[in-house]
Design a protein around this motif. Sequence first.
Motif, PDB file in Angstrom:
ATOM      1  N   ALA A 102     104.295 -87.826  27.211  1.00 25.38           N
ATOM      2  CA  ALA A 102     102.750 -86.407  27.791  1.00 25.38           C
ATOM      3  C   ALA A 102     101.575 -86.601  27.094  1.00 25.38           C
ATOM      4  CB  ALA A 102     103.682 -84.828  26.705  1.00 25.38           C
ATOM      5  N   GLY A 103     100.868 -87.946  26.125  1.00 23.65           N
ATOM      6  CA  GLY A 103      99.862 -87.715  25.386  1.00 23.65           C
ATOM      7  C   GLY A 103      99.354 -86.707  24.515  1.00 23.65           C
ATOM      8  N   LEU A 104     100.056 -86.393  23.591  1.00 22.76           N
ATOM      9  CA  LEU A 104     100.559 -85.040  22.876  1.00 22.76           C
ATOM     10  C   LEU A 104     100.607 -85.712  21.527  1.00 22.76           C
ATOM     11  CD1 LEU A 104     102.285 -82.524  25.211  1.00 22.76           C
ATOM     12  CD2 LEU A 104      99.382 -82.907  24.895  1.00 22.76           C
ATOM     13  N   ASP A 105     100.057 -84.635  20.627  1.00 20.39           N
ATOM     14  CA  ASP A 105     100.551 -85.656  18.836  1.00 20.39           C
ATOM     15  C   ASP A 105     101.858 -84.872  18.844  1.00 20.39           C
ATOM     16  OD1 ASP A 105     101.416 -83.984  15.961  1.00 20.39           O
ATOM     17  OD2 ASP A 105      99.174 -86.294  16.186  1.00 20.39           O
ATOM     18  N   GLN A 106     102.969 -85.795  18.604  1.00 19.01           N
ATOM     19  CA  GLN A 106     104.336 -85.258  18.202  1.00 19.01           C
ATOM     20  C   GLN A 106     104.406 -83.823  16.662  1.00 19.01           C
ATOM     21  OE1 GLN A 106     106.229 -88.281  15.402  1.00 19.01           O
ATOM     22  NE2 GLN A 106     108.557 -86.855  15.547  1.00 19.01           N
ATOM     23  N   ARG A 107     103.528 -83.357  16.598  1.00 14.01           N
ATOM     24  CA  ARG A 107     104.039 -82.301  15.973  1.00 14.01           C
ATOM     25  C   ARG A 107     103.603 -80.695  17.077  1.00 14.01           C
ATOM     26  NH1 ARG A 107      98.978 -83.684  11.533  1.00 14.01           N
ATOM     27  NH2 ARG A 107      98.097 -84.184  13.304  1.00 14.01           N
ATOM     28  N   THR A 108     102.578 -81.508  18.043  1.00 13.18           N
ATOM     29  CA  THR A 108     102.744 -79.996  18.899  1.00 13.18           C
ATOM     30  C   THR A 108     103.721 -79.961  19.643  1.00 13.18           C
ATOM     31  OG1 THR A 108     100.521 -81.292  19.719  1.00 13.18           O
ATOM     32  CG2 THR A 108     101.790 -79.698  20.793  1.00 13.18           C
ATOM     33  N   ILE A 109     104.609 -81.154  19.690  1.00  6.77           N
ATOM     34  CA  ILE A 109     105.764 -81.114  19.880  1.00  6.77           C
ATOM     35  C   ILE A 109     106.842 -79.669  19.482  1.00  6.77           C
ATOM     36  CG2 ILE A 109     108.644 -82.261  21.314  1.00  6.77           C
ATOM     37  CD1 ILE A 109     105.303 -82.479  23.299  1.00  6.77           C
ATOM     38  N   THR A 110     107.262 -80.549  18.380  1.00  4.49           N
ATOM     39  CA  THR A 110     107.677 -80.094  16.738  1.00  4.49           C
ATOM     40  C   THR A 110     107.563 -78.406  16.931  1.00  4.49           C
ATOM     41  OG1 THR A 110     107.651 -82.047  16.190  1.00  4.49           O
ATOM     42  CG2 THR A 110     108.232 -80.066  14.559  1.00  4.49           C
ATOM     43  N   PHE A 111     106.195 -78.196  17.073  1.00  4.38           N
ATOM     44  CA  PHE A 111     105.708 -76.328  16.745  1.00  4.38           C
ATOM     45  C   PHE A 111     106.308 -76.087  17.487  1.00  4.38           C
ATOM     46  CE2 PHE A 111     102.469 -77.942  13.959  1.00  4.38           C
ATOM     47  CZ  PHE A 111     102.703 -77.725  12.909  1.00  4.38           C
ATOM     48  N   ILE A 112     105.874 -75.921  19.032  1.00  4.57           N
ATOM     49  CA  ILE A 112     106.366 -75.814  20.493  1.00  4.57           C
ATOM     50  C   ILE A 112     107.976 -75.723  20.559  1.00  4.57           C
ATOM     51  CG2 ILE A 112     106.922 -75.776  22.951  1.00  4.57           C
ATOM     52  CD1 ILE A 112     103.780 -77.196  23.392  1.00  4.57           C
ATOM     53  N   GLU A 113     108.805 -76.513  20.245  1.00  2.00           N
ATOM     54  CA  GLU A 113     109.993 -76.342  20.278  1.00  2.00           C
ATOM     55  C   GLU A 113     110.593 -75.692  19.087  1.00  2.00           C
ATOM     56  OE1 GLU A 113     112.087 -80.572  20.355  1.00  2.00           O
ATOM     57  OE2 GLU A 113     111.403 -80.742  22.434  1.00  2.00           O
ATOM     58  N   ASN A 114     110.178 -75.475  17.940  1.00  5.54           N
ATOM     59  CA  ASN A 114     110.576 -74.730  17.352  1.00  5.54           C
ATOM     60  C   ASN A 114     109.842 -72.965  17.813  1.00  5.54           C
ATOM     61  OD1 ASN A 114     111.535 -76.935  15.595  1.00  5.54           O
ATOM     62  ND2 ASN A 114     110.173 -77.098  14.168  1.00  5.54           N
ATOM     63  N   GLY A 115     109.435 -72.752  18.454  1.00  8.77           N
ATOM     64  CA  GLY A 115     108.388 -71.471  18.018  1.00  8.77           C
ATOM     65  C   GLY A 115     107.418 -71.213  17.367  1.00  8.77           C
ATOM     66  N   VAL A 116     106.959 -72.515  17.240  1.00  5.87           N
ATOM     67  CA  VAL A 116     105.225 -71.761  15.997  1.00  5.87           C
ATOM     68  C   VAL A 116     104.715 -71.370  17.050  1.00  5.87           C
ATOM     69  CG1 VAL A 116     104.411 -72.678  14.011  1.00  5.87           C
ATOM     70  CG2 VAL A 116     106.462 -73.365  14.204  1.00  5.87           C
ATOM     71  N   ASN A 117     104.068 -72.361  17.380  1.00  7.55           N
ATOM     72  CA  ASN A 117     102.945 -72.962  18.814  1.00  7.55           C
ATOM     73  C   ASN A 117     103.728 -71.964  20.341  1.00  7.55           C
ATOM     74  OD1 ASN A 117     101.541 -73.376  16.622  1.00  7.55           O
ATOM     75  ND2 ASN A 117     101.426 -75.394  17.810  1.00  7.55           N
ATOM     76  N   VAL A 118     102.859 -71.712  20.984  1.00  7.31           N
ATOM     77  CA  VAL A 118     103.542 -70.911  22.047  1.00  7.31           C
ATOM     78  C   VAL A 118     101.862 -71.882  22.832  1.00  7.31           C
ATOM     79  CG1 VAL A 118     103.061 -69.810  24.599  1.00  7.31           C
ATOM     80  CG2 VAL A 118     103.770 -68.610  22.163  1.00  7.31           C
ATOM     81  N   PRO A 119     102.991 -72.893  24.319  1.00  8.29           N
ATOM     82  CA  PRO A 119     102.146 -74.082  24.401  1.00  8.29           C
ATOM     83  C   PRO A 119     100.565 -74.027  25.526  1.00  8.29           C
ATOM     84  CG  PRO A 119     103.589 -73.968  25.762  1.00  8.29           C
ATOM     85  CD  PRO A 119     104.025 -73.232  24.117  1.00  8.29           C
ATOM     86  N   SER A 120      99.613 -73.821  25.381  1.00  7.05           N
ATOM     87  CA  SER A 120      98.128 -73.161  26.729  1.00  7.05           C
ATOM     88  C   SER A 120      99.406 -74.067  28.095  1.00  7.05           C
ATOM     89  CB  SER A 120      97.557 -74.084  26.305  1.00  7.05           C
ATOM     90  OG  SER A 120      97.384 -75.019  26.610  1.00  7.05           O
ATOM     91  N   LEU A 121      98.843 -73.118  28.713  1.00  2.00           N
ATOM     92  CA  LEU A 121      99.152 -73.645  30.556  1.00  2.00           C
ATOM     93  C   LEU A 121      99.404 -75.381  30.990  1.00  2.00           C
ATOM     94  CD1 LEU A 121      98.310 -70.978  33.048  1.00  2.00           C
ATOM     95  CD2 LEU A 121     100.509 -71.856  32.520  1.00  2.00           C
ATOM     96  N   VAL A 122      98.197 -76.230  30.945  1.00  2.00           N
ATOM     97  CA  VAL A 122      97.608 -77.465  30.153  1.00  2.00           C
ATOM     98  C   VAL A 122      98.709 -77.925  30.359  1.00  2.00           C
ATOM     99  CG1 VAL A 122      96.351 -79.188  29.494  1.00  2.00           C
ATOM    100  CG2 VAL A 122      95.459 -76.943  30.558  1.00  2.00           C
ATOM    101  N   THR A 123      98.811 -78.159  28.577  1.00  2.32           N
ATOM    102  CA  THR A 123      99.806 -78.552  27.358  1.00  2.32           C
ATOM    103  C   THR A 123     101.251 -78.676  28.100  1.00  2.32           C
ATOM    104  OG1 THR A 123      98.820 -77.976  25.712  1.00  2.32           O
ATOM    105  CG2 THR A 123     101.095 -78.721  25.560  1.00  2.32           C
ATOM    106  N   LEU A 124     101.594 -76.883  28.804  1.00  2.00           N
ATOM    107  CA  LEU A 124     103.029 -76.986  29.888  1.00  2.00           C
ATOM    108  C   LEU A 124     102.656 -77.626  30.585  1.00  2.00           C
ATOM    109  CD1 LEU A 124     105.571 -74.971  29.511  1.00  2.00           C
ATOM    110  CD2 LEU A 124     104.376 -73.290  31.190  1.00  2.00           C
ATOM    111  N   PHE A 125     101.939 -78.065  31.256  1.00  2.00           N
ATOM    112  CA  PHE A 125     101.758 -78.814  32.595  1.00  2.00           C
ATOM    113  C   PHE A 125     102.011 -80.301  32.513  1.00  2.00           C
ATOM    114  CE2 PHE A 125     100.071 -75.287  34.956  1.00  2.00           C
ATOM    115  CZ  PHE A 125     100.828 -75.293  36.628  1.00  2.00           C
TER     116      PHE A 125
END
Length: 95
Positions: free
Chosen positions: A18-41
């Motif tokens: 996805a070209g994202l930082d691994q922490r971004t994936i971790t935070f989204i999966e753990n419910g720490v962050n909600v992805p922006s629409l762009v990140t979701l796409f």
Amino acid sequence: MFHRLKRGWSKLALSQKAGLDQRTITFIENGVNVPSLVTLFVICRALGINVTTVVGNAAKGKAPAKRPQKEASKKPESLISDAELKMRVPRTSRK
């Protein structure tokens, strides 16, 4: 997380695809962050799924499966040693 695990991908593999930082994936999966629409796409494109699959399930009230959270282990007060108790009691300043 379901779609990532279904493909046998690690968080690192998904983040690289996805070209994202691994922490971004971790935070989204753990419910720490909600992805922006762009990140979701971007994540959906990397997984090869349509974003409506994810958004549609959320709109229908089908939350993704979450891992059970580990509860912090606490000792009952009766099992706390004197040494542990002394460590918990704040020291008062003496004048």
